[in-house]
Design a protein around this motif. Structure first.
Motif, short mmCIF file in Angstrom:
data_model
loop_
_atom_site.label_atom_id
_atom_site.label_comp_id
_atom_site.label_asym_id
_atom_site.label_seq_id
_atom_site.Cartn_x
_atom_site.Cartn_y
_atom_site.Cartn_z
N ILE A 151 70.60 -43.02 -32.86
CA ILE A 151 70.77 -41.58 -33.03
C ILE A 151 69.86 -40.83 -32.07
O ILE A 151 70.25 -39.84 -31.45
CB ILE A 151 70.55 -41.17 -34.52
CG1 ILE A 151 70.99 -39.73 -34.75
CG2 ILE A 151 69.13 -41.39 -34.97
CD1 ILE A 151 71.23 -39.42 -36.22
N ARG A 159 73.06 -32.07 -31.58
CA ARG A 159 72.91 -32.43 -32.99
C ARG A 159 74.16 -32.07 -33.79
O ARG A 159 74.52 -32.76 -34.73
CB ARG A 159 71.65 -31.76 -33.56
CG ARG A 159 70.39 -32.45 -33.07
CD ARG A 159 69.15 -31.60 -33.20
NE ARG A 159 68.03 -32.24 -32.54
CZ ARG A 159 67.16 -33.05 -33.14
NH1 ARG A 159 67.29 -33.31 -34.41
NH2 ARG A 159 66.18 -33.60 -32.46
N PHE A 168 76.40 -34.75 -36.01
CA PHE A 168 76.91 -34.49 -37.35
C PHE A 168 78.43 -34.67 -37.40
O PHE A 168 78.96 -35.32 -38.30
CB PHE A 168 76.53 -33.06 -37.79
CG PHE A 168 77.25 -32.60 -39.02
CD1 PHE A 168 76.87 -33.06 -40.27
CD2 PHE A 168 78.32 -31.72 -38.93
CE1 PHE A 168 77.53 -32.65 -41.41
CE2 PHE A 168 78.99 -31.30 -40.06
CZ PHE A 168 78.60 -31.76 -41.30
N LYS A 221 79.62 -38.24 -37.55
CA LYS A 221 79.45 -38.84 -38.89
C LYS A 221 80.50 -38.31 -39.84
O LYS A 221 81.02 -39.06 -40.68
CB LYS A 221 78.05 -38.55 -39.44
CG LYS A 221 76.90 -39.19 -38.68
CD LYS A 221 77.02 -40.69 -38.62
CE LYS A 221 77.34 -41.12 -37.22
NZ LYS A 221 77.75 -42.51 -37.08
N ILE A 261 71.39 -40.22 -44.81
CA ILE A 261 70.67 -39.39 -43.84
C ILE A 261 69.26 -39.11 -44.34
O ILE A 261 68.30 -39.13 -43.59
CB ILE A 261 71.43 -38.06 -43.59
CG1 ILE A 261 72.79 -38.31 -42.95
CG2 ILE A 261 70.61 -37.08 -42.76
CD1 ILE A 261 72.77 -38.61 -41.47
N LYS A 283 67.55 -43.09 -44.77
CA LYS A 283 67.57 -43.81 -43.48
C LYS A 283 67.61 -45.33 -43.57
O LYS A 283 67.89 -45.99 -42.59
CB LYS A 283 66.38 -43.41 -42.59
CG LYS A 283 66.37 -41.95 -42.22
CD LYS A 283 65.57 -41.71 -40.97
CE LYS A 283 64.18 -41.26 -41.25
NZ LYS A 283 63.48 -40.80 -40.06
N THR A 317 73.38 -32.23 -45.09
CA THR A 317 73.39 -33.28 -44.06
C THR A 317 73.22 -32.65 -42.67
O THR A 317 72.41 -33.09 -41.86
CB THR A 317 74.72 -34.07 -44.10
OG1 THR A 317 74.90 -34.59 -45.40
CG2 THR A 317 74.71 -35.21 -43.10
N TYR A 318 74.00 -31.60 -42.44
CA TYR A 318 73.94 -30.93 -41.13
C TYR A 318 72.55 -30.38 -40.85
O TYR A 318 71.99 -30.58 -39.77
CB TYR A 318 74.97 -29.79 -41.09
CG TYR A 318 74.84 -28.93 -39.86
CD1 TYR A 318 75.27 -29.40 -38.63
CD2 TYR A 318 74.25 -27.66 -39.94
CE1 TYR A 318 75.13 -28.63 -37.49
CE2 TYR A 318 74.11 -26.89 -38.81
CZ TYR A 318 74.54 -27.37 -37.58
OH TYR A 318 74.39 -26.62 -36.46
N ILE A 339 70.08 -33.17 -39.98
CA ILE A 339 70.29 -33.68 -38.62
C ILE A 339 69.81 -32.65 -37.60
O ILE A 339 69.19 -32.98 -36.59
CB ILE A 339 71.78 -34.02 -38.37
CG1 ILE A 339 72.17 -35.23 -39.23
CG2 ILE A 339 72.05 -34.30 -36.90
CD1 ILE A 339 73.63 -35.62 -39.14
N LYS A 340 70.05 -31.39 -37.91
CA LYS A 340 69.68 -30.31 -36.99
C LYS A 340 68.16 -30.19 -36.84
O LYS A 340 67.65 -29.98 -35.75
CB LYS A 340 70.27 -29.00 -37.54
CG LYS A 340 70.01 -27.77 -36.70
CD LYS A 340 71.01 -27.65 -35.58
CE LYS A 340 70.63 -26.51 -34.66
NZ LYS A 340 71.24 -26.67 -33.33
N THR A 381 63.93 -37.13 -34.41
CA THR A 381 64.62 -38.42 -34.49
C THR A 381 63.79 -39.51 -33.84
O THR A 381 62.95 -39.25 -33.04
CB THR A 381 65.98 -38.37 -33.80
OG1 THR A 381 65.80 -37.92 -32.49
CG2 THR A 381 66.92 -37.48 -34.57
#
Lengths: 299, 267
Positions: free
Chosen positions: B98, B108, B112, B115, B176, B179, B258-259, B262-263, B267
């Protein structure tokens, strides 16, 4: 001056109370092979992670190619961070194709890149079957996809045997000769001295020195000096602006000559202060000594 | 979009474990659906022996009710699908791919979206497997078949798709956050098999009915078999739009969180 590739301004990032990057400012220009040199934990990878958009910053700013950072910026840069990151079950070719997909370019150059990094014969093997040296070479290959203007290589020789190290260094040099800008993070002075044109020395997230590698090796000189009254000599040298960091060792005082100061200037100054010197030698110091000196001063 | 689909496809198409998991899942679904009637009939005939009135052996494989009964039965295999989602989403973290995707120039938002594409595709594959089972079994078992009967209750497959997509969305969110595949599977299982059933039992019914898994599962109510009718229970044979709305609401919440993770997350 060549155009600016990366401009970092007062960049900061903390993890809890630890300052990983502390108001770091740097400028990297086109065609440079720029080293971020520092011991483990000095903030090299964090700095690269931030400018690649993988890590959020706490303060400061950075700019690629004198432009606003946008989704296409990263497609002009080929990078590996820390360890080679690939899907273990996929072949070398498929892993590179996936990167080509992400960079929205064709697969045309992939065979050529595999040849360049010496993996063409093994292109169909799953990544997990590769030796560490092969993994690192594939990572350099991955960074080359899409013919990027800039390459970021983070500790590319980490964990390799001497032959593997030599292979990667030759590869990096040949890439540098193609005129690409390379940003290399390393904790190995020897490596930086052999491959890089410019260096920034980092420690605890701060930049201690930045400049040309050959300037640093060639022009930084140490003087070894002695007089009858060593205490007075140390005092006068500490006050003198032409030298830095005088210290007493083995019956001599050693100090760095600041660029532009000649031994004659030094002698003249001390004579004016009524000190007669009975010993004066100049030695060029290696990058390693210089590096250790810089770090020692900041402990 | 097509570009993101290709990226996601390449990752999975070359992964033998992905195919193994998908094929095992499909085999489980098909086996369950094809074996269900024999199993139910055995229970029914056992019950019939002790019953003063004979219980008719009513097939669960006749159109149009087959849509209802098979989507209900396939729903029991939701956890398997959730495990597949967990396995392949957490892979991106354990391989650290990722991070590599982001520094290679995948935004990002696009991470998303890939996924999201993945869980939609998995749910779609599951819905197709169920639909094909319905068509094959229904065509062989329905007497006096007319075309209208085939499509009559096919809306159940839509509800089934939404139900498993919601569970997949929940599994993706946990993946998410946590992990690690092992940890995520344990947390998911504890919630799925223990925490929510216990909560559902302890809480007041007015509150318990809004628990996420209960909400998703309620879209398709228990089908009315001959045995059920005998006991005088009659379950809902339509889909309550309120349940659909609540499920969509839950799904949106999962996707938004989730978004945002990730945003925002390094990472």
């Amino acid at each position: 001056m060549e155009p600016c590739i990366l401009n970092i301004n007062e960049l900061s990032k903390s993890y809890g109370r630890i300052k990983a990057v502390d108001k770091l400012s740097l400028e990297i220009h086109k065609g440079e092979v720029f080293a971020l040199l520092g011991p483990n934990g000095s903030g090299k990878t964090t700095t690269l992670g931030i400018v690649l958009g993988a890590i959020d910053l706490d303060g400061g700013s950075y700019q690629w190619f004198d432009e606003e950072f946008n989704s296409t910026t990263l497609r002009r840069i080929g990078s590996i961070l820390e360890v080679p990151l690939f899907y273990p079950f996929m072949s070398a070719t498929d892993n590179l194709k996936l990167i080509a997909d992400i960079k929205r370019i064709s697969y045309d150059g992939i065979d050529e890149i595999l040849t360049q990094v010496g993996l063409y014969q093994r292109r169909g093997s799953a990544f997990r079957t590769f030796s560490l040296g092969m993994k690192q070479r594939l990572a350099v290959g991955a960074a080359l996809i899409g013919n990027p203007e800039v390459l970021i290589l983070d500790e590319p020789t980490n964990g390799l045997d001497p032959q593997g190290i030599a292979e990667i260094r030759t590869l990096i040099k040949s890439i540098a000769e193609m005129g690409k800008t390379i940003i290399l993070a390393s904790h190995l002075l020897d490596e930086v001295q052999k491959i890089c044109s410019h260096v920034a020395v980092l420690d605890h997230g701060k930049c201690l020195f930045t400049g040309r590698v050959d300037n640093m090796i060639g022009k930084t000189r140490m003087v070894e000096i002695a007089a009858d009254d060593m205490n007075a000599l140390l005092l006068e040298l500490t006050a003198y602006e032409g030298v830095m960091n005088p210290f007493l060792i083995d019956g001599y005082i050693k100090a760095e000559l600041i660029n532009g100061t000649t031994p004659a200037d030094l002698n003249n100054y001390l004579f004016g202060k009524g000190l007669i010197i009975n010993h004066l030698t100049i030695e060029k110091i290696s990058l390693e000594k210089y590096f250790l000196n810089i770090l020692a001063d900041n402990v | 979009m097509k570009y993101l689909l290709r990226i996601e496809w390449r990752k999975h198409a070359k992964n033998p474990i992905f195919w193994a998991v998908i094929i095992l899942y499909i085999i489980s679904v098909v086996t369950e659906l094809f074996g269900a009637e024999a199993f139910i009939n055995r229970i029914t005939s056992n019950a019939s022996k002790n019953s003063p009135i004979p219980i008719p052996n009513l097939s669960i494989y006749t159109f149009p009710d087959i849509w209802h009964s098979l989507t209900y039965l396939a729903g029991f295999l939701k956890p398997l699908l959730a495990f597949a989602v967990i396995l392949f989403v957490t892979n991106e973290f354990s391989y650290k791919t990722i991070r590599q995707h982001i520094i290679n120039g995948l935004s990002r938002e696009e991470v998303f979206t890939t996924k999201l594409i993945f869980i939609v595709m998995l749910s779609f594959v599951s819905a197709v497997a169920v639909s094909l089972s319905v068509l094959i079994l229904g065509l062989f078992h329905t007497t006096g078949l007319q075309f209208g009967m085939i499509t009559q209750k096919s809306f159940f497959i839509g509800a089934y798709f939404l139900e498993i997509l919601c569970v997949a969305g929940f599994a993706m969110l946990l993946s998410i956050i946590l992990k690690r595949s092992g940890l995520t599977i344990v947390v998911f299982s504890v919630y799925f098999f223990i925490a929510e059933p216990v909560l559902g039992f302890e809480l007041n019914e007015d509150v318990a009915r809004y628990l996420p898994l209960k909400t998703f599962g309620r879209m398709i109510d228990v089908p009315n078999t001959a045995l059920m009718k005998l006991f005088g229970v009659n379950f809902r044979e339509y889909i309550d739009l309120m349940d659909v709305f609540l499920s969509l609401l839950y799904l949106s919440i999962f996707l938004v969180i989730t978004y945002l993770i990730i945003k925002k997350r390094d990472t």
